[in-house]
Design an enzyme around this catalytic site. Structure first.
Site, PDB file in Angstrom:
ATOM      1  N   HIS A  72      -9.308  -9.878   8.835  1.00 19.38           N
ATOM      2  CA  HIS A  72      -7.895  -9.585   9.100  1.00 19.38           C
ATOM      3  C   HIS A  72      -7.783  -8.558  10.215  1.00 19.38           C
ATOM      4  O   HIS A  72      -8.448  -7.528  10.184  1.00 19.38           O
ATOM      5  CB  HIS A  72      -7.216  -9.030   7.833  1.00 19.38           C
ATOM      6  CG  HIS A  72      -6.837 -10.090   6.840  1.00 19.38           C
ATOM      7  ND1 HIS A  72      -6.020  -9.825   5.755  1.00 19.38           N
ATOM      8  CD2 HIS A  72      -7.162 -11.399   6.748  1.00 19.38           C
ATOM      9  CE1 HIS A  72      -5.857 -10.936   5.058  1.00 19.38           C
ATOM     10  NE2 HIS A  72      -6.536 -11.906   5.637  1.00 19.38           N
ATOM     11  N   TYR A 200       1.941  -4.465   1.947  1.00 20.83           N
ATOM     12  CA  TYR A 200       2.121  -3.282   1.100  1.00 20.83           C
ATOM     13  C   TYR A 200       3.615  -2.947   1.118  1.00 20.83           C
ATOM     14  O   TYR A 200       4.165  -2.689   2.195  1.00 20.83           O
ATOM     15  CB  TYR A 200       1.343  -2.095   1.650  1.00 20.83           C
ATOM     16  CG  TYR A 200      -0.166  -2.188   1.550  1.00 20.83           C
ATOM     17  CD1 TYR A 200      -0.916  -2.799   2.559  1.00 20.83           C
ATOM     18  CD2 TYR A 200      -0.839  -1.631   0.477  1.00 20.83           C
ATOM     19  CE1 TYR A 200      -2.303  -2.862   2.479  1.00 20.83           C
ATOM     20  CE2 TYR A 200      -2.227  -1.694   0.381  1.00 20.83           C
ATOM     21  CZ  TYR A 200      -2.951  -2.310   1.388  1.00 20.83           C
ATOM     22  OH  TYR A 200      -4.324  -2.380   1.302  1.00 20.83           O
ATOM     23  N   PRO A 292      -6.366   2.593  -5.793  1.00 19.36           N
ATOM     24  CA  PRO A 292      -6.688   1.378  -5.032  1.00 19.36           C
ATOM     25  C   PRO A 292      -5.837   1.153  -3.784  1.00 19.36           C
ATOM     26  O   PRO A 292      -6.131   0.269  -2.988  1.00 19.36           O
ATOM     27  CB  PRO A 292      -6.433   0.274  -6.064  1.00 19.36           C
ATOM     28  CG  PRO A 292      -5.450   0.858  -7.016  1.00 19.36           C
ATOM     29  CD  PRO A 292      -5.794   2.316  -7.095  1.00 19.36           C
ATOM     30  N   LYS A 296     -10.307   1.801  -0.811  1.00 15.99           N
ATOM     31  CA  LYS A 296     -11.480   2.574  -0.363  1.00 15.99           C
ATOM     32  C   LYS A 296     -12.622   2.619  -1.366  1.00 15.99           C
ATOM     33  O   LYS A 296     -13.716   3.083  -1.020  1.00 15.99           O
ATOM     34  CB  LYS A 296     -11.042   4.012  -0.026  1.00 15.99           C
ATOM     35  CG  LYS A 296     -10.118   4.109   1.177  1.00 15.99           C
ATOM     36  CD  LYS A 296     -10.749   3.560   2.426  1.00 15.99           C
ATOM     37  CE  LYS A 296      -9.853   3.638   3.636  1.00 15.99           C
ATOM     38  NZ  LYS A 296     -10.303   2.707   4.694  1.00 15.99           N
ATOM     39  N   TYR A 383      -7.642   2.957   7.924  1.00 14.62           N
ATOM     40  CA  TYR A 383      -7.657   1.747   7.095  1.00 14.62           C
ATOM     41  C   TYR A 383      -8.913   0.914   7.392  1.00 14.62           C
ATOM     42  O   TYR A 383      -9.575   0.441   6.478  1.00 14.62           O
ATOM     43  CB  TYR A 383      -6.399   0.908   7.326  1.00 14.62           C
ATOM     44  CG  TYR A 383      -6.208  -0.177   6.276  1.00 14.62           C
ATOM     45  CD1 TYR A 383      -6.712  -1.453   6.471  1.00 14.62           C
ATOM     46  CD2 TYR A 383      -5.552   0.082   5.083  1.00 14.62           C
ATOM     47  CE1 TYR A 383      -6.565  -2.457   5.511  1.00 14.62           C
ATOM     48  CE2 TYR A 383      -5.402  -0.900   4.111  1.00 14.62           C
ATOM     49  CZ  TYR A 383      -5.911  -2.162   4.333  1.00 14.62           C
ATOM     50  OH  TYR A 383      -5.771  -3.143   3.376  1.00 14.62           O
TER      51      TYR A 383
HETATM   52  C1  PHB Z   1      -7.070  -6.534  -3.667  1.00 17.26           C
HETATM   53  O1  PHB Z   1      -7.137  -7.554  -2.965  1.00 17.26           O
HETATM   54  O2  PHB Z   1      -7.355  -6.548  -4.870  1.00 17.26           O
HETATM   55  C2  PHB Z   1      -6.627  -5.247  -3.040  1.00 17.26           C
HETATM   56  C3  PHB Z   1      -6.372  -5.221  -1.700  1.00 17.26           C
HETATM   57  C4  PHB Z   1      -5.944  -4.047  -1.101  1.00 17.26           C
HETATM   58  C5  PHB Z   1      -5.792  -2.904  -1.847  1.00 17.26           C
HETATM   59  C6  PHB Z   1      -6.087  -2.931  -3.195  1.00 17.26           C
HETATM   60  C7  PHB Z   1      -6.508  -4.114  -3.807  1.00 17.26           C
HETATM   61  O3  PHB Z   1      -5.373  -1.780  -1.271  1.00 17.26           O
END
Ligand code: PHB
Ligand code: APR
Length: 388
Positions: A72, A200, A292, A296, A383
């Protein structure tokens, strides 16, 4: 039994360390308390920093990731149901790889088997002895028999609830913790992802995240109060709440279906210092937990493994001082990822005591991110992962 490095824990940290050390000619034994099937049944996050991608390739476990993983170049953030994109490839020249942690762990097990790596699973009552001496050893029970492994070093890769961190005396150890007043309700659904990149979402009803594992398997999360249980959330209620929080255009086209996994995870920031005591090193979740939000967790485990592999390889090559640098090097990167994860969590989530003013502050922060190249560059470099 005798080995050079006895590794406690057969999760991604322990397996990756064992694989890298083996390829550097250093002998290891991995002790895992659970069965392999149990370890592989755990659903975990799936965004890999580019440094982690390169470390997995260097460990010889990059083939399936490169074949099935989704690179990505950017991600979407949204506020008030309207999204905007951050192009971190344009900002940093780096991207991330969406590839589930479960897949990474499965690839590592396969690579260990292919190299004849020693992994003892269902090892009960693992106990560390004499770690402050030059001759540590580990004992454990299996099939009703007590076993002993003598070694030069012990790597505690046994996660937050393991036995390694508590082996370091309270007089030596300092723990730092922040527990967030909400959790993430996550589902896995065999539906097409909401978008080709992650979303997000900040919303006055709470945070939401649209992620994926592959083009037919999607992962979604919504922020819920800590006292909620999955029984309170039918699939229909989950989809309805998710659609209220994400960008309007995404909600209109969202493919929905039955959840194949549903669970709630608490959010916590935790760091334990030092990450080395005598001949014991802590790695991954054994020493630190991140919420999460910034994805990280696995990436910090990979950077710990990178630093410890380097230190032990130099040690066995005759540089006795190399292992003295491990804890400080690992903690420096841990704290910067800790800060980024705390900041991202604070901007994107609704706190129980949050005022309308606070909500406006979050939305203004996102407005600044949408319009400022400098702000986007800062988020992007953190990120995709700061250099090791
Ligand atoms: C996930 O795909 O489970 C996932 C992706 C990004 C995050 C947390 C979890 O920040
Ligand atoms: N004896 C032997 N094994 C143990 C013991 C013990 N006393 N206690 C725990 N373990 C094992 C667990 O069963 C688990 O398989 O140690 C392993 C630790 O694995 P993880 O918790 O996955 O930790 P780590 O390998 O550091 O991976 C960090 O996992 O939780 C995610 O977000 C986190 O992505 C990060 C990654």
């Amino acid at each position: 039994m005798r080995t050079q490095v006895c590794i406690i824990g057969g999760g991604p940290s322990g397996l990756l360390l064992s694989q890298l050390l083996h390829r550097s000619g250093i002998d290891t034994v991995v002790l895992e308390q659970r069965s392999r099937d149990y370890v592989l049944s755990r659903i975990r996050a799936g965004v890999l920093e580019w440094g982690t991608v390169e470390t997995l390739r260097a460990a010889g476990v990059g083939a399936r990731m490169d074949a099935e993983g989704l690179p990505h170049d950017g991600t979407y953030l949204s506020a008030r149901n309207r999204g905007f994109r951050i192009d971190y490839f344009a900002q940093t020249g780096k991207r991330v790889m969406v590839y589930g942690q479960t897949e990474v762990t499965a690839d590592l097990y396969a690579a260990r088997d292919a190299m004849g790596g020693v992994i003892i699973d269902e090892a009960q009552g693992v106990t560390l002895h004499d770690v402050e001496t030059g001759a540590p050893y580990v004992t454990y029970h299996k099939d009703g028999t007590e076993h002993r492994i003598d070694c030069d070093f012990i790597a505690g890769c046994d996660g937050f609830h393991g036995v390694s961190r508590p082996t370091i005396p309270d007089t030596i150890r300092r723990d730092f913790e922040r527990v967030y007043p909400f959790g993430w309700l996550g589902i896995l659904s065999e539906t097409a992802p909401a978008s080709h990149e992650l979303i997000y979402a900040n919303h006055e009803r709470g945070f939401a995240l649209c992620s994926m594992r592959n083009p037919e398997l999607s992962r979604y999360y919504i922020q819920v109060p800590l006292d909620h249980t999955t029984d309170q959330w039918s699939d229909a209620a989950f989809w309805d709440e998710l659609r209220r929080r994400i960008p309007e255009d995404t909600a209109e086209t969202l493919e929905m279906g039955p959840s194949v996994e549903k669970s709630i995870a608490p959010l916590r920031s935790f760091v334990s210092e030092p990450m080395r005591w005598g001949h014991l090193f802590l790695v991954g979740d054994a020493a630190h937990i991140v919420p999460p939000t910034g994805a990280k967790g696995l990436n910090l485990a990979a950077s710990d493994v990178h630093y410890l592999h380097e230190a032990l390889t130099q040690h066995y090559a005759g540089d006795a001082g190399a292992i003295n640098l491990y804890s400080d090097r690992a903690l420096a990167r841990v704290w910067s990822a800790m800060r980024f994860s705390w900041w991202f969590t604070t901007v994107m989530h609704r706190f129980p005591d949050q005022s309308e003013y606070d909500q406006r502050m979050q939305e203004s922060e996102l407005q600044y991110l949408e319009t400022s190249q400098a702000a986007q560059a800062s988020l992007a470099e953190q990120y995709v992962g700061l250099p090791f």
